[in-house]
Design a protein around this motif. Structure first.
Motif, short mmCIF file in Angstrom:
data_model
loop_
_atom_site.label_atom_id
_atom_site.label_comp_id
_atom_site.label_asym_id
_atom_site.label_seq_id
_atom_site.Cartn_x
_atom_site.Cartn_y
_atom_site.Cartn_z
N ALA A 252 -3.55 -9.13 1.79
CA ALA A 252 -3.06 -10.46 0.87
C ALA A 252 -4.35 -11.09 0.61
N ASN A 253 -5.36 -11.48 1.46
CA ASN A 253 -6.38 -12.21 0.87
C ASN A 253 -6.98 -11.49 -0.26
N VAL A 254 -7.26 -10.24 -0.05
CA VAL A 254 -8.07 -9.55 -1.37
C VAL A 254 -7.04 -9.70 -2.46
N LEU A 255 -5.71 -9.59 -2.31
CA LEU A 255 -4.97 -9.57 -3.60
C LEU A 255 -4.94 -11.11 -4.23
N GLN A 256 -4.87 -11.93 -3.60
CA GLN A 256 -4.88 -13.58 -3.86
C GLN A 256 -6.33 -13.80 -4.25
N GLN A 257 -7.37 -13.46 -3.74
CA GLN A 257 -8.67 -13.80 -4.45
C GLN A 257 -8.81 -13.06 -5.85
N THR A 258 -8.24 -11.96 -5.96
CA THR A 258 -8.57 -11.25 -7.21
C THR A 258 -7.83 -11.77 -8.27
N ILE A 259 -6.65 -11.98 -7.81
CA ILE A 259 -5.49 -12.42 -8.96
C ILE A 259 -6.25 -13.69 -9.59
N ALA A 260 -6.58 -14.66 -8.63
CA ALA A 260 -7.18 -15.83 -9.36
C ALA A 260 -8.46 -15.57 -9.81
N HIS A 261 -9.21 -14.82 -9.39
CA HIS A 261 -10.51 -14.78 -9.86
C HIS A 261 -10.58 -14.27 -11.22
N TRP A 262 -9.57 -13.25 -11.41
CA TRP A 262 -9.68 -12.37 -12.67
C TRP A 262 -8.48 -12.89 -13.72
N ASP A 263 -7.77 -14.05 -13.21
CA ASP A 263 -6.91 -14.67 -14.15
C ASP A 263 -6.04 -13.83 -14.55
N VAL A 264 -5.30 -12.93 -13.80
CA VAL A 264 -4.38 -11.81 -13.97
C VAL A 264 -2.90 -12.51 -13.75
N THR A 265 -1.93 -12.18 -14.85
CA THR A 265 -0.93 -12.71 -15.27
C THR A 265 0.17 -11.71 -15.53
N HIS A 266 1.38 -11.94 -15.80
CA HIS A 266 2.56 -11.17 -16.07
C HIS A 266 2.20 -10.25 -17.45
N ASN A 267 1.23 -10.85 -18.27
CA ASN A 267 0.94 -10.25 -19.66
C ASN A 267 0.08 -9.15 -19.33
N ASP A 268 -0.65 -8.82 -18.38
CA ASP A 268 -1.53 -7.93 -18.13
C ASP A 268 -1.01 -6.32 -18.00
N VAL A 269 -1.63 -5.43 -18.12
CA VAL A 269 -1.17 -4.08 -18.27
C VAL A 269 -2.15 -3.27 -17.26
N PHE A 270 -1.92 -2.73 -16.20
CA PHE A 270 -2.78 -2.17 -15.30
C PHE A 270 -2.63 -0.44 -15.72
N MET A 271 -3.88 0.13 -15.22
CA MET A 271 -3.91 1.56 -15.20
C MET A 271 -4.12 2.12 -13.80
N ALA A 272 -3.16 3.27 -13.34
CA ALA A 272 -3.34 3.52 -11.87
C ALA A 272 -4.38 4.83 -11.74
N SER A 273 -5.64 4.51 -11.84
CA SER A 273 -6.59 5.29 -12.12
C SER A 273 -7.05 6.02 -10.73
N THR A 274 -6.83 5.33 -9.75
CA THR A 274 -7.42 5.95 -8.43
C THR A 274 -6.28 6.55 -7.60
N PRO A 275 -6.70 7.65 -7.15
CA PRO A 275 -5.56 8.43 -6.24
C PRO A 275 -5.00 7.46 -5.44
N PHE A 276 -3.64 7.63 -5.09
CA PHE A 276 -3.09 6.85 -3.98
C PHE A 276 -3.28 7.04 -2.61
N HIS A 277 -4.37 7.87 -1.87
CA HIS A 277 -4.67 8.00 -0.82
C HIS A 277 -6.18 7.27 -0.55
N HIS A 278 -6.52 6.56 -1.53
CA HIS A 278 -7.87 5.89 -1.64
C HIS A 278 -7.50 4.29 -1.53
N ASP A 279 -8.42 3.64 -1.00
CA ASP A 279 -8.24 2.26 -0.70
C ASP A 279 -8.13 1.59 -1.89
N MET A 280 -8.76 1.73 -3.04
CA MET A 280 -8.49 0.88 -4.42
C MET A 280 -7.28 0.97 -4.86
N SER A 281 -6.37 2.09 -4.74
CA SER A 281 -5.06 2.15 -5.41
C SER A 281 -4.02 1.15 -4.40
#
Length: 639
Positions: free
Chosen positions: A197-226
């Protein structure tokens, strides 16, 4: 059935440490996901996969179906569920269902060798596995398998408002991720919702992430960045694009997805960004407003190219091992970052420490070992169902406080402005294309090959592509030993045979791209393997290795004998004898009268023999044999 309990917290989090972050206000990302699937307008797309748009309401339905299935199976909070699925919407439904029910979820790389999957399931004490069809050839493992296709056919009424959520944002174990270990076996890291929760909260705020963004799932789902890829978009009512199996290794397909779906956020290892920039045009990727790279050294040349291509886009470097949850340190890359890209500064509620061998703080500009303490700290390692805390230890801060910290294999130093500069890694761990690899794991596997006496695995920089690659140096057994049944002339072993052998023991990310025969393993004065000398030797041989010449072959300094021989041999199999004798690099493919089905077979065989990803469409655009060789070499180098 074994449940994960508070035993995972013992020995590392004293009561004071466990309550140190009790007053930190964290946004409940899981509750927001639940809310979003209920109230988001029906026309809002949550996921895009294979040109199919999946709404938030549909995601909610599928998650509720998985939760109902889990309840029917008697799966409850604390149970361990292994997710053995390809990267897909179903993988995400299953992950979210587990997270909301307090079930410990474990993503498995189903492309890994059977023996490795057996170990991951056995060591984690997984109670259930979600897969598409039965898990074959499990070595006597007692595990209940849930077929995802059967679960999707659940016919009972589903009420999205009654999800029976029992999770919390505590340090209780929430999910497991495997990473390479120095013992030669993968380490199972125990992670928690509070840190996530801390990582997501800090990142969303620092990167100005909103509902208008579109993400790409480029990392395999067994790696931590995913973990960021899966939970962040759904928690802000944004959209996540999931590449299909065919698109996952195709940089051209990534560029097309960015252009088609107006992707705004890209987060991956640097090697993936490099591949994307190589094949894409500005018009294809112009919608990217933020590019984040982590998990490996970031070349300043990539940063420069990104600034030239996307001058308005924000850029971030990310860092921190799996044991410190997704990422725990970052740096926004600015115009002043020309020659060195800083590792950065710790995320809020965390602290990085650089200590010398006596565990005393290093002064500015003095290189030491990195340690991390704070809310992002994981719970330790799971070994045969029990939690261990190797590499987790109490340290004294500059303020005199004693805190629990994770000791990394990374070295670094403080710059005058307080930013940390990465300075390499201690022996034992390598980072290649964003994957942390224990050299001992690969060396142990290679050493079981009958003809090999000693093997050392290092990471080298390719002289042409400037990309890190895994290189194995080895000696062969004494050919004069009459008791040996493996007497061989002292010559380079077949790289194809070695790769084929390793495929049964290691994931593709751990298989070296080059194999170099040497006479002896050099040792230091302390009789340890001199890895620095081996690195210099390997780098020199890769840089000056002569390029085999074939008449008419386009010149390419990185074209290897292995690629040339493999391509020629495969094409010879489909030609009459009189044509075989005239094969050259500039031989036109149309002149060989190779049929489409034959070319498809050649593409498959090339992929298998070189351990790369090449399909029919990659070869059909080639005009000459030389172009096929170059495509194969590029695929091998970027592996």
């Amino acid at each position: 059935m074994k449940n994960v309990s508070d035993d995972h917290l013992e020995g590392i989090y004293t009561p004071n440490q466990d309550t140190a972050f009790a007053n930190v206000v964290l946004h409940d990302y899981l509750d927001t996901i639940k809310t979003n699937v209920l109230i988001t307008p029906p026309d809002k797309t949550a996921l895009i996969f294979a040109d199919q748009s999946i709404s938030y309401h549909e995601v909610g339905h599928h998650v509720a179906v998985m939760m109902a299935t889990f309840r029917q199976q008697g799966i409850r909070a604390g149970s361990v569920v292994a997710i053995c699925l390809h990267k897909s919407p179903e993988h995400i439904y299953t992950t979210i269902a587990c997270a909301l029910m307090g079930i410990v979820w474990l993503p498995i790389d189903i492309q890994a060798p059977r023996s490795r999957i057996d170990y991951l399931l056995t060591n984690s004490r997984a109670d259930f596995a979600v897969s598409q069809g039965p898990l074959s050839q499990l070595s006597g493992i007692q595990i209940t398998t849930i077929d995802i296709d059967t679960a999707r056919g659940h016919n009972d009424p589903i009420d999205l408002r009654d999800w029976s959520c029992v999770y919390d944002l505590s340090r209780r174990p929430a999910y497991y991720l495997y990473t390479s270990g120095s013992t030669g076996k993968p380490k199972c890291v125990v992670l928690n919702n509070q840190a996530t929760a801390n990582v997501l909260q800090q990142t969303i705020a620092h990167w100005d992430v909103t509902h208008n963004d579109v993400f790409m799932a480029s990392t395999p789902f067994h790696h931590d960045m995913s973990v960021f890829d899966i939970f962040t978009p759904l928690s802000v009512a944004a959209t996540l694009v999931i590449p299909t199996t065919e698109q996952q290794k195709d940089a051209g397909a990534w560029a097309a997805l960015i252009a088609k779906h107006h992707i705004t956020l890209w987060c991956s290892v640097p090697a993936i960004v490099d591949m994307l920039l190589t094949v894409s045009g500005h018009d294809q990727i112009k919608t990217l407003r933020l590019i984040a790279q982590g998990g490996d050294y970031i070349k300043p040349s990539i940063i420069t190219l990104l600034k030239q291509t996307l001058p308005q886009a924000r850029q971030f470097s990310l860092g921190g091992p799996t044991e410190t949850t997704i990422w725990s340190i970052w740096h926004e890359v600015l115009d002043d970052d020309q020659h060195i890209i800083p590792y950065g500064k710790a995320l809020a509620h965390n602290q990085y420490h650089i200590l010398n061998e006596q565990h005393a703080p290093c002064e500015t500009s003095t290189i030491g070992t990195m340690y991390m303490s704070g809310i992002n700290l994981s719970n330790g390692y799971l070994l045969d169902g029990e939690t261990h805390h190797n590499d987790f230890m109490p340290i004294k801060t500059t303020n005199g406080d004693v805190v629990m910290a994770f000791k990394m294999s990374d070295l670094g130093y403080y710059r005058d402005d307080g930013a940390i500069i990465f300075s390499g890694r201690k022996e034992g761990y390598l980072k290649v294309k964003g994957v942390r690899i224990a050299a001992s794991e690969v060396e142990n596997a290679l050493s079981t090959y009958p003809a090999i006496h000693h093997a050392v695995v290092i990471s080298c920089t390719h002289p042409t592509t400037d990309i890190n690659e895994l290189v194995a140096l080895y000696t062969i057994k004494n050919t004069h030993d009459t008791s040996s049944t493996n007497r061989l002339p002292k010559q380079q072993l077949s790289a194809f045979d070695l790769r084929t052998y390793l495929k049964d023991q290691l994931p593709s990310s751990h298989i070296p791209s080059k194999f170099l025969l040497i006479d002896d393993i050099p040792l230091t004065a302390n009789s340890k393997v001199d890895r620095n000398k081996l690195l210099s030797l390997a780098q020199e041989r890769l840089s000056i290795a002569p390029t085999p010449v074939i008449a008419g072959t386009p010149t390419d300094s990185s074209l290897s004998a292995e690629v040339i021989d493999t391509v020629l041999t495969l094409f010879k199999n489909y030609l009459p004898k009189h044509q075989i004798q005239t094969l050259e690099g500039d031989t036109q493919l149309f002149a060989l009268s190779i049929k489409p089905k034959q070319l498809m077979t050649i593409a498959t065989q090339l992929s298998q023999q070189l351990n790369v990803s090449l399909d029919f469409y990659s070869l059909v655009v080639c005009k000459t044999l030389g172009e096929v060789m170059i495509k194969a070499q590029l695929a091998l180098d970027r592996q």
